[in-house]
Design a protein around this motif. Sequence first.
Motif, PDB file in Angstrom:
ATOM      1  N   PRO A  65       0.681  -1.309  -0.022  1.00 41.32           N
ATOM      2  CA  PRO A  65      -0.054   0.198  -0.077  1.00 41.32           C
ATOM      3  C   PRO A  65       0.733   1.248  -0.140  1.00 41.32           C
ATOM      4  CG  PRO A  65      -0.858  -1.565   1.604  1.00 41.32           C
ATOM      5  CD  PRO A  65       0.476  -2.121   1.056  1.00 41.32           C
ATOM      6  N   PRO A  66       0.712   2.209  -0.752  1.00 43.35           N
ATOM      7  CA  PRO A  66       1.447   3.335  -1.039  1.00 43.35           C
ATOM      8  C   PRO A  66       1.733   4.082   0.314  1.00 43.35           C
ATOM      9  CG  PRO A  66       0.182   3.435  -2.999  1.00 43.35           C
ATOM     10  CD  PRO A  66      -0.456   2.194  -1.795  1.00 43.35           C
ATOM     11  N   ALA A  67       0.392   4.275   0.924  1.00 40.18           N
ATOM     12  CA  ALA A  67       0.459   5.158   2.041  1.00 40.18           C
ATOM     13  C   ALA A  67       1.658   4.660   3.226  1.00 40.18           C
ATOM     14  CB  ALA A  67      -1.145   5.318   2.886  1.00 40.18           C
ATOM     15  N   MET A  68       1.531   3.367   3.211  1.00 37.78           N
ATOM     16  CA  MET A  68       2.448   2.643   4.235  1.00 37.78           C
ATOM     17  C   MET A  68       3.905   2.488   3.730  1.00 37.78           C
ATOM     18  SD  MET A  68       2.353  -1.365   5.763  1.00 37.78           S
ATOM     19  CE  MET A  68       2.874  -2.007   4.058  1.00 37.78           C
ATOM     20  N   ALA A  69       3.955   2.240   2.536  1.00 39.76           N
ATOM     21  CA  ALA A  69       5.313   1.773   1.941  1.00 39.76           C
ATOM     22  C   ALA A  69       6.126   3.233   1.559  1.00 39.76           C
ATOM     23  CB  ALA A  69       5.401   1.037   0.713  1.00 39.76           C
ATOM     24  N   LEU A  70       5.390   4.245   0.966  1.00 40.92           N
ATOM     25  CA  LEU A  70       6.030   5.462   0.514  1.00 40.92           C
ATOM     26  C   LEU A  70       6.220   6.240   2.012  1.00 40.92           C
ATOM     27  CD1 LEU A  70       4.155   6.191  -2.698  1.00 40.92           C
ATOM     28  CD2 LEU A  70       6.428   5.438  -2.469  1.00 40.92           C
ATOM     29  N   GLY A  71       5.325   6.196   2.778  1.00 42.05           N
ATOM     30  CA  GLY A  71       5.386   6.796   3.994  1.00 42.05           C
ATOM     31  C   GLY A  71       6.577   6.396   4.784  1.00 42.05           C
ATOM     32  N   ALA A  72       7.165   5.487   4.824  1.00 42.15           N
ATOM     33  CA  ALA A  72       8.204   4.853   5.598  1.00 42.15           C
ATOM     34  C   ALA A  72       9.615   5.347   4.760  1.00 42.15           C
ATOM     35  CB  ALA A  72       8.092   3.268   5.408  1.00 42.15           C
ATOM     36  N   LEU A  73       9.597   5.339   3.599  1.00 43.71           N
ATOM     37  CA  LEU A  73      10.598   5.599   2.590  1.00 43.71           C
ATOM     38  C   LEU A  73      10.695   7.315   2.870  1.00 43.71           C
ATOM     39  CD1 LEU A  73      10.325   4.176  -0.758  1.00 43.71           C
ATOM     40  CD2 LEU A  73      12.065   3.675   0.937  1.00 43.71           C
ATOM     41  N   ILE A  74       9.723   8.168   3.079  1.00 47.84           N
ATOM     42  CA  ILE A  74       9.797   9.470   3.126  1.00 47.84           C
ATOM     43  C   ILE A  74      10.191   9.658   4.624  1.00 47.84           C
ATOM     44  CG2 ILE A  74       8.098  11.509   3.842  1.00 47.84           C
ATOM     45  CD1 ILE A  74       6.424  10.521   1.351  1.00 47.84           C
ATOM     46  N   THR A  75       9.556   8.803   5.751  1.00 48.86           N
ATOM     47  CA  THR A  75      10.489   9.333   6.924  1.00 48.86           C
ATOM     48  C   THR A  75      11.784   8.852   6.899  1.00 48.86           C
ATOM     49  OG1 THR A  75       8.115   8.400   8.046  1.00 48.86           O
ATOM     50  CG2 THR A  75      10.144   8.285   9.204  1.00 48.86           C
ATOM     51  N   GLU A  76      12.206   7.857   6.316  1.00 48.36           N
ATOM     52  CA  GLU A  76      13.639   7.244   6.134  1.00 48.36           C
ATOM     53  C   GLU A  76      14.318   8.569   5.780  1.00 48.36           C
ATOM     54  OE1 GLU A  76      16.302   4.084   3.881  1.00 48.36           O
ATOM     55  OE2 GLU A  76      14.466   3.517   4.351  1.00 48.36           O
ATOM     56  N   ARG A  77      14.117   9.114   4.667  1.00 47.60           N
ATOM     57  CA  ARG A  77      14.855  10.245   4.071  1.00 47.60           C
ATOM     58  C   ARG A  77      14.708  11.233   5.028  1.00 47.60           C
ATOM     59  NH1 ARG A  77      16.738  10.156  -1.445  1.00 47.60           N
ATOM     60  NH2 ARG A  77      16.667   7.959  -1.732  1.00 47.60           N
ATOM     61  N   ARG A  78      13.826  11.752   5.632  1.00 47.46           N
ATOM     62  CA  ARG A  78      13.750  12.660   6.586  1.00 47.46           C
ATOM     63  C   ARG A  78      14.799  12.367   7.789  1.00 47.46           C
ATOM     64  NH1 ARG A  78       7.230  13.600   7.236  1.00 47.46           N
ATOM     65  NH2 ARG A  78       7.085  14.982   5.438  1.00 47.46           N
TER      66      ARG A  78
END
Length: 331
Positions: A65-78
Amino acid sequence: MLGALGLEPEEEFVYRALLGRPSATAMLLADLLDRPEAVVDKALARLVETGLALRSGGEAYLAAPPAMALGALITERRDGLRIAEQALVSLAEEHRTAVAGRSISELIEVVSGVDAIRHRFQQVQQAARTEIRNFVTAPYLAVPPGSNAQEDAAAARGVRFRVVLERSVLAQPGIIDEVVDSLERGVELRVADRLPMKLILADGDLALVPVTAPQAAQPGSEPGAVLLHRSGLLAALEALFETVWQRAYPLELSSFGADGLPYVELDTDGPTELDRRILSLLLSGLTDQAVATQLDLSLRTLQRRLRHLMDLAGVETRMQLGWHAARHEWA
């Protein structure tokens, strides 16, 4: 669109295709996307590695699911950026300590007048050993296009050039020929909507920065700039350049073609060199009128070529055309 999260275009392409299906194999996706199966396999492996896809038994894959998977990537980048910011503070303090014994006059030199600024601009390039980084904005003051004699000499020494152009620069008369010439000589070019200043950096040792904008100067007054030596302020300018560079739109020689005007319009089943140059300039953010002016076309001819490209791509909007052009390497 997802490049900021570390995804390559092919990986994003496969992920988007996978999103619309309960599950799919690499072979099915390769047939659907008209890609070699090996390319799709590699993209799927990367998607699994980043958490954007899951294996679904056997050879099938599921999109996370994009909300979960992409959200994790965004958090990692931050989190990564926060760590980098903390490291920057520590490194800046180490550097400040190292140069604490130097006087301000040794670190900063004020330069006045067009001739003096042009001379220092050339000296900065002469001093570079590995890399020159440059912000280019309009209007030109000391070094107009085609007059930078030291660029060729620096490139011959193996110096890498990374240049960010403010988008308005691409609307200047004759600039596209200059861009093509720079790309042919190996200069790396990107475009940003706006730049905060003019700037040239030689390695991490020297920077030349204007201190008065031409339009803000009093009548009769001379323009000024500062030449900065290695210091905390220069380190901040390096960080600024790298941030802008990462967000800027890359320009490539294939986008513009190797030949100059005039163009011959051909009735082909794909984009001509003229079409590729049109698409590249539009994707860089120029208006129809600015593109037509750069390419010496009438506005009507430009819009007719765009309609032809939309028909070739089978799309109805320019946004869809831009997506199609990116996927099929039209620009």
